[in-house]
Structure formats: structure tokens, C-alpha cells
Write a protein that holds these residues in place. Structure first.
Motif, PDB file in Angstrom:
ATOM      1  N   THR A   1      21.222 -53.709  45.562  1.00 39.54           N
ATOM      2  CA  THR A   1      20.686 -52.773  44.584  1.00 39.54           C
ATOM      3  C   THR A   1      20.934 -51.359  45.104  1.00 39.54           C
ATOM      4  OG1 THR A   1      18.526 -52.658  45.653  1.00 39.54           O
ATOM      5  CG2 THR A   1      18.854 -54.432  44.029  1.00 39.54           C
ATOM      6  N   PRO A   2      20.739 -50.326  44.296  1.00 37.86           N
ATOM      7  CA  PRO A   2      20.861 -48.957  44.818  1.00 37.86           C
ATOM      8  C   PRO A   2      19.959 -48.729  46.028  1.00 37.86           C
ATOM      9  CG  PRO A   2      20.849 -48.914  42.426  1.00 37.86           C
ATOM     10  CD  PRO A   2      20.563 -50.332  42.816  1.00 37.86           C
ATOM     11  N   ALA A   3      18.729 -49.283  45.982  1.00 42.42           N
ATOM     12  CA  ALA A   3      17.838 -49.160  47.132  1.00 42.42           C
ATOM     13  C   ALA A   3      18.403 -49.911  48.333  1.00 42.42           C
ATOM     14  CB  ALA A   3      16.449 -49.698  46.779  1.00 42.42           C
ATOM     15  N   GLY A   4      19.021 -51.057  48.081  1.00 41.01           N
ATOM     16  CA  GLY A   4      19.632 -51.817  49.159  1.00 41.01           C
ATOM     17  C   GLY A   4      20.782 -51.070  49.806  1.00 41.01           C
ATOM     18  N   GLU A   5      21.594 -50.410  48.990  1.00 37.88           N
ATOM     19  CA  GLU A   5      22.693 -49.600  49.524  1.00 37.88           C
ATOM     20  C   GLU A   5      22.160 -48.502  50.423  1.00 37.88           C
ATOM     21  OE1 GLU A   5      25.878 -49.962  49.248  1.00 37.88           O
ATOM     22  OE2 GLU A   5      26.279 -51.211  47.490  1.00 37.88           O
ATOM     23  N   LEU A   6      21.095 -47.842  49.969  1.00 40.75           N
ATOM     24  CA  LEU A   6      20.496 -46.752  50.750  1.00 40.75           C
ATOM     25  C   LEU A   6      19.933 -47.285  52.059  1.00 40.75           C
ATOM     26  CD1 LEU A   6      19.611 -43.770  50.913  1.00 40.75           C
ATOM     27  CD2 LEU A   6      17.500 -44.440  49.735  1.00 40.75           C
ATOM     28  N   LEU A   7      19.180 -48.388  51.971  1.00 37.02           N
ATOM     29  CA  LEU A   7      18.572 -48.941  53.178  1.00 37.02           C
ATOM     30  C   LEU A   7      19.631 -49.430  54.142  1.00 37.02           C
ATOM     31  CD1 LEU A   7      16.050 -49.679  54.763  1.00 37.02           C
ATOM     32  CD2 LEU A   7      16.038 -51.893  53.601  1.00 37.02           C
TER      33      LEU A   7
ATOM     34  N   GLU B   1      11.649 -56.593  51.611  1.00 34.22           N
ATOM     35  CA  GLU B   1      11.505 -56.020  50.271  1.00 34.22           C
ATOM     36  C   GLU B   1      10.055 -55.659  49.991  1.00 34.22           C
ATOM     37  OE1 GLU B   1      15.154 -57.983  47.696  1.00 34.22           O
ATOM     38  OE2 GLU B   1      13.357 -59.211  48.023  1.00 34.22           O
TER      39      GLU B   1
ATOM     40  N   ALA C   1       9.427 -52.511  51.887  1.00 31.09           N
ATOM     41  CA  ALA C   1      10.121 -51.372  51.277  1.00 31.09           C
ATOM     42  C   ALA C   1       9.552 -51.031  49.911  1.00 31.09           C
ATOM     43  CB  ALA C   1      11.612 -51.682  51.152  1.00 31.09           C
TER      44      ALA C   1
ATOM     45  N   LEU D   1      15.998 -55.283  47.175  1.00 29.63           N
ATOM     46  CA  LEU D   1      17.170 -54.840  47.927  1.00 29.63           C
ATOM     47  C   LEU D   1      18.442 -55.594  47.540  1.00 29.63           C
ATOM     48  CD1 LEU D   1      15.460 -54.701  51.435  1.00 29.63           C
ATOM     49  CD2 LEU D   1      15.854 -52.786  49.861  1.00 29.63           C
TER      50      LEU D   1
ATOM     51  N   THR E   1      10.477 -52.402  47.101  1.00 30.93           N
ATOM     52  CA  THR E   1      11.506 -52.470  46.068  1.00 30.93           C
ATOM     53  C   THR E   1      12.474 -53.597  46.383  1.00 30.93           C
ATOM     54  OG1 THR E   1      13.198 -51.199  44.876  1.00 30.93           O
ATOM     55  CG2 THR E   1      13.058 -50.846  47.244  1.00 30.93           C
TER      56      THR E   1
END
Length: 299
Positions: free
Chosen positions: A69-75, A51, A54, A58, A56
Motif C-alpha cells: 500500500t502507499p503506507a507500506g511503500e513509505l514504511l 499493521e 502502524a 501495509l 494502517t
């Protein structure tokens, strides 16, 4: 103490990405740690470092669960590709095939209850692998394995250990019947079972015979759904692993004049030493041991 997130400039460490994927696929830090041979605190440290890199958050954590999180989904989507590419490159550098075809046999317990979820996660981890699944009776599938027609078999036994099989876990075998139907303890037991050979059928008949209980075979189906339907209709009693109970069914026991059944033993049989086959077998083993079929497992 909360980690202050700043826009990350550090490279994303592939070791941390693997830990992140394992946490998401396993559904928790403790199980991910078991699979990675790390302590839960070490796993937590990996996620914290990822995190930070990144820039942000996750995972949104509570005391008992987490969600991406949305960032976690993307990653997660990118990490799966990054790790898969890393595996492919390593395989090519070793002059090993990057793709592998697995021929799997599974009893209906595995195929119907939770193997699809495990295979879905396995596919995400091994995008180059292809899978052929054959559902059938354990004894027949083991025969196919011995003839070289299957690579892995996931099956069940009751009270005996077959040659070449590795015991993964055990589960209670129960008598299932219509939840609202009347059952007469003094009457003959009407059975709904799989055709021979079937370890549930053998266990049920042996238990009834030892108890001196009269029985009659009135329904036979090669589908578990068929046997469960007969039980739900009040047409017959069927022996199933407790995890297979569905709405509209209840468990019969000593109060209904029925004897105790042996535990069902779940095995894996292998005819290959490939990495992906071993990984799938380990994943099924870990999933079953963590859930014991008591809830929907996550790998």
C-alpha cells in the motif's frame, strides 16, 4: 476476520520490521519464513502486529500475491534505514567495522541473468557494504579466489565437483538454435561456444563425441550475448542453460539428431567467513533454489 485499524501509538518493533522487509524482498510469506526460520502463519502474525502498531494496512493481499500500500511503500523505505542503523550500532558496539568491501566473481550466467537484482536487494539490506564485481570464466575466477584476489565466486560446472565449492542447485543444459531456421540432423553440427576453459563447451563436445556426431567449431566468443546472437542468426548451435533462452531461439533435441547434455551445476566458492559474504551467498542460494532460473527471482 479483518483487523480494525486505529491510529497506532505502539513503538514499531524492529523484529517485526525485519520480517516486513524479508516478506517484501523475498516476494512472499513462505520464502520469508524459510529465511527467518518461521512458519508462514508466524510471518503473517508479525505483519498483522506491525499493521496494528502502524495503525494502517501495509500489504494488499490476494490468494497468490500481494502488493505494498502507499503506507507500506513509505514504511519500507524507513524500515530499511531503521534496520541498517540497528546493524551499524551493533557493529560499532562490538568494535567491528560497520562497512565491508566484497570482491565478487561471477560467470556470465549469474551476472547477466539475475545477479544484478540480488545485488540490488543486498545493497538495500547492507548500505554500508561496497561490492566489486568481476565477470569471467569460472575456472579463472576460482584461481583468482585462491590467490586472494576475490572473496566470493558464483560459477558453474557440468558433472564434476570442484574442491572447495558448495553446490547450490542444478539446471538443464540445452542446445539453442534459430527458432525459424532449418536444421539438418544429418549435417555436421556447427558450434558457437566460449573460449577454453568453459564447462558448457566441454560438455557439448563430449556429448557429441560420445554420440559419434560430427561437429565443427565456427564461432567463438567470450560473451554469452555473442553466442546467443550466432544461434539466433542460424549460424551455429550453442549450449546454454535453459534459463538463458531468449526470444527467437528454440531447443534442439533427439528429434534433431543431437544428444542429451548434462545438467549445469551452480556453485558458490568462498574465501571469507564474514557476515555480509555469508548473507549474499545464502541469498543467491535461496533465490536460485526458489526459481531454478525458470522465472525472474526476487530476493
Amino acid at each position: 476476520m479483518d483487523v480494525k485499524m486505529e491510529p497506532g501509538n505502539a513503538a514499531l518493533d524492529i523484529v517485526l520490521l525485519r520480517t516486513f522487509l524479508e516478506v517484501v524482498d523475498a516476494g512472499g510469506f513462505a520464502l520469508a519464513g524459510e529465511r527467518l526460520a518461521l512458519t508462514p502463519s508466524a510471518v503473517s502474525g508479525h505483519i498483522r502486529r506491525l499493521e496494528q502498531a502502524a495503525g494502517t494496512g501495509l500489504l494488499l493481499r490476494t490468494t497468490r500475491s500481494f502488493r505494498l500500500t502507499p503506507a507500506g511503500e513509505l514504511l519500507y523505505a524507513y524500515a530499511r534505514n531503521i534496520v541498517s542503523l540497528d546493524q551499524e550500532v551493533r557493529a560499532r558496539l562490538r568494535n567491528a567495522p560497520a562497512e565491508e568491501h566484497l570482491r565478487i566473481g561471477a560467470s556470465e550466467d549469474f551476472a547477466g541473468a539475475w545477479l544484478p537484482d540480488v545485488l540490488q536487494a543486498f545493497r538495500r539490506r547492507n548500505p554500508g557494504a561496497s561490492v566489486q564485481l568481476r565477470v569471467g570464466v569460472t575456472a579463472d575466477l576460482v584461481g583468482e579466489l585462491e590467490r586472494g584476489n576475490l572473496d566470493l565466486v558464483f560459477g558453474k560446472q557440468c558433472g564434476r565437483v570442484p574442491a572447495g565449492g558448495r553446490l547450490m542447485w542444478e539446471e538443464e543444459l540445452v542446445w539453442a538454435f534459430d527458432a525459424d531456421g532449418a536444421f539438418d540432423p544429418a549435417a555436421n553440427v556447427l558450434l558457437a561456444v566460449f573460449p577454453e576453459p568453459c564447462v558448457y563447451r566441454e560438455a557439448a563436445i563430449a556429448a557429441l563425441s560420445r554420440a559419434g556426431k560430427s561437429w565443427r567449431l565456427v564461432f567463438e566468443s567470450s560473451s554469452m550475448a555473442g553466442c546467443l546472437a550466432a544461434a539466433r542468426a542460424g549460424f551455429a548451435v550453442t549450449p546454454v542453460a535453459r534459463s538463458q533462452l531468449r526470444s527467437g531461439l528454440r531447443v534442439l533435441g533427439a528429434q534433431d539428431g543431437l544428444p542429451e547434455l548434462p545438467d549445469a551445476q551452480f556453485y558458490v566458492f568462498t574465501a571469507t567467513s564474514s557476515r555480509v559474504a555469508g548473507e549474499l551467498a545464502s541469498a543467491v542460494d535461496a533465490s536460485g533454489k526458489s526459481s531454478r532460473f525458470r522465472s525472474s527471482p526476487r530476493w
